[in-house]
Write an enzyme that holds these catalytic residues in place. Structure first.
Site, PDB file in Angstrom:
ATOM      1  N   ASP A   1       0.831  -1.212   0.000  1.00  0.00           N
ATOM      2  CA  ASP A   1       0.000   0.000   0.000  1.00  0.00           C
ATOM      3  C   ASP A   1       0.860   1.254   0.000  1.00  0.00           C
ATOM      4  OD1 ASP A   1      -2.237  -1.559   0.062  1.00  0.00           O
ATOM      5  OD2 ASP A   1      -2.711  -1.210   2.171  1.00  0.00           O
TER       6      ASP A   1
ATOM      7  N   ASP B   1       0.122  -0.444   5.922  1.00  0.00           N
ATOM      8  CA  ASP B   1      -1.009  -1.192   5.366  1.00  0.00           C
ATOM      9  C   ASP B   1      -2.301  -0.542   5.843  1.00  0.00           C
ATOM     10  OD1 ASP B   1      -1.824  -3.249   3.701  1.00  0.00           O
ATOM     11  OD2 ASP B   1      -2.097  -4.664   5.349  1.00  0.00           O
TER      12      ASP B   1
ATOM     13  N   LYS C   1      -6.257  -0.504   6.312  1.00  0.00           N
ATOM     14  CA  LYS C   1      -7.359  -1.448   6.425  1.00  0.00           C
ATOM     15  C   LYS C   1      -8.646  -0.709   6.781  1.00  0.00           C
ATOM     16  CE  LYS C   1      -4.830  -5.151   5.827  1.00  0.00           C
ATOM     17  NZ  LYS C   1      -4.924  -5.940   4.575  1.00  0.00           N
TER      18      LYS C   1
END
Length: 340
Positions: free
Chosen positions: A246, A259, A261
């Site tokens: 990412d 990352d 989420k």
């Protein structure tokens, strides 16, 4: 014995017993014998209702959770909590050997000792964006999905079945499709922000979808600087796996694989993110052993954003934690190789 023989003799003659049990005869001949033909059916106390003794106040939360669970979306996490609430913790058994105590057969260091590390920020300010190679190498996501524990598979399947019961098969497919779309739009919006394109015109519908998520991560974005890579493909040249990172940037001065989420349920603790730390560790190792990247990463960051705009939960993984999850990742990778 004499009395028993006498009774047996009389019993062979019809009507004889009736004469025997007449009151005068019993009183005179057998003053200590008492026979009764009635049962004392009402002598016992009426059994009380055991439910009346239950502490209603103590268990009202349990009753409420059972009768109202369909009012909110089910997730694998809520299924696990519901089972623990209803049935208690799983039966005691010999604890499995922790991954941390195992040693991978094919151990490769997280940090590449032969790779030159450049000072962060010494090169171009444009983040790297390398296309993901389409090869036969498995992806990090695939490896983790194929090595889930039986318990994880069980709860995921239960969650899926409960969602299908609530929404129907087509409704569930639409639900998962929308979740995937929201995640894509969220990542795209973040990429635009990091590339200083936040003022570029976007569809109003997209703004509505990601507005809550962007508001959720606002306080985290303030601590991020010097973005090195965005939505960039990585592959581990030695272990032969790949993935799509990412973001790689500094978080509070530490270079991290980040990352992003999204979640419908708060995840305030790192263990709430399940296999996400293994995914981050796998990406860190891949970057450090990928010749396309002239830097190395030692830390990770998992940011859980919420659609309602609630403050996101950032989970920082220091070098020690990353090393622990790297070992667990290597074990999962070995398990995948053994299965395939």
């Amino acid at each position: 014995l004499v009395r028993m023989q006498f009774l047996q003799t009389l019993s062979r003659k019809p009507g004889s017993l009736e004469v025997l049990f007449q009151i005068p005869f019993c009183q005179k001949q057998f003053p200590y014998t008492c026979l009764s033909t009635s049962a004392c059916v009402n002598s016992k106390k009426k059994k009380g209702n055991s439910y009346e003794q239950v502490d209603q106040e103590k268990y009202k939360n349990l009753v409420h959770s059972v009768t109202s669970y369909k009012t909110s979306a089910q997730t694998p996490e809520t299924i696990l909590e519901e089972d623990n609430l209803l049935y208690g913790p799983p039966a005691k058994h010999s604890p499995p050997v922790e991954d941390g105590t195992k040693t991978p057969k094919n151990w490769v260091p997280l940090i590449n000792p032969s790779k030159r590390i450049l000072p962060v920020g010494s090169d171009s300010n444009i983040p790297m964006k390398i296309g993901l190679q389409r090869t036969k190498m498995p992806s990090v996501t695939r490896i983790l999905q194929q090595t889930l524990s039986p318990l994880q598979v069980f709860y995921l399947e239960r969650w899926k079945q409960k969602m299908i019961e609530e929404l129907g098969k087509e409704g569930f497919e639409e639900y998962t499709k929308n979740l995937f779309l929201q995640g894509e739009l969220f990542h795209s919006a973040l990429e635009s922000i990091f590339l200083s394109e936040e003022t570029a015109p976007r569809d109003q519908g997209e703004d509505d979808v990601v507005a809550g998520y962007l508001s959720s991560v606002g306080h985290v974005l303030e601590d991020i600087s010097e973005v090195k890579a965005l939505e960039s493909g990585v592959h581990h040249e030695t272990l032969q796996y790949l993935g799509l990172v990412d973001c790689v940037a500094k978080y509070r001065g530490q270079l991290c694989v980040i990352d992003w989420k999204t979640s419908e349920k708060p995840k305030p603790f790192l263990h709430n993110t399940y296999d996400n730390p293994l995914q981050v560790a796998a990406y860190i190792g891949a970057i450090n052993h990928d010749a396309n990247y002239d830097f190395q990463v030692r830390c990770g960051l998992i940011v859980v954003a919420y659609k309602d705009g609630s403050p996101a939960h950032p989970h920082f993984l220091d070098p020690d934690l990353c090393s622990q999850y790297w070992n667990k990742w290597l074990l999962r990778l070995e398990e995948y190789r053994d299965k395939n």
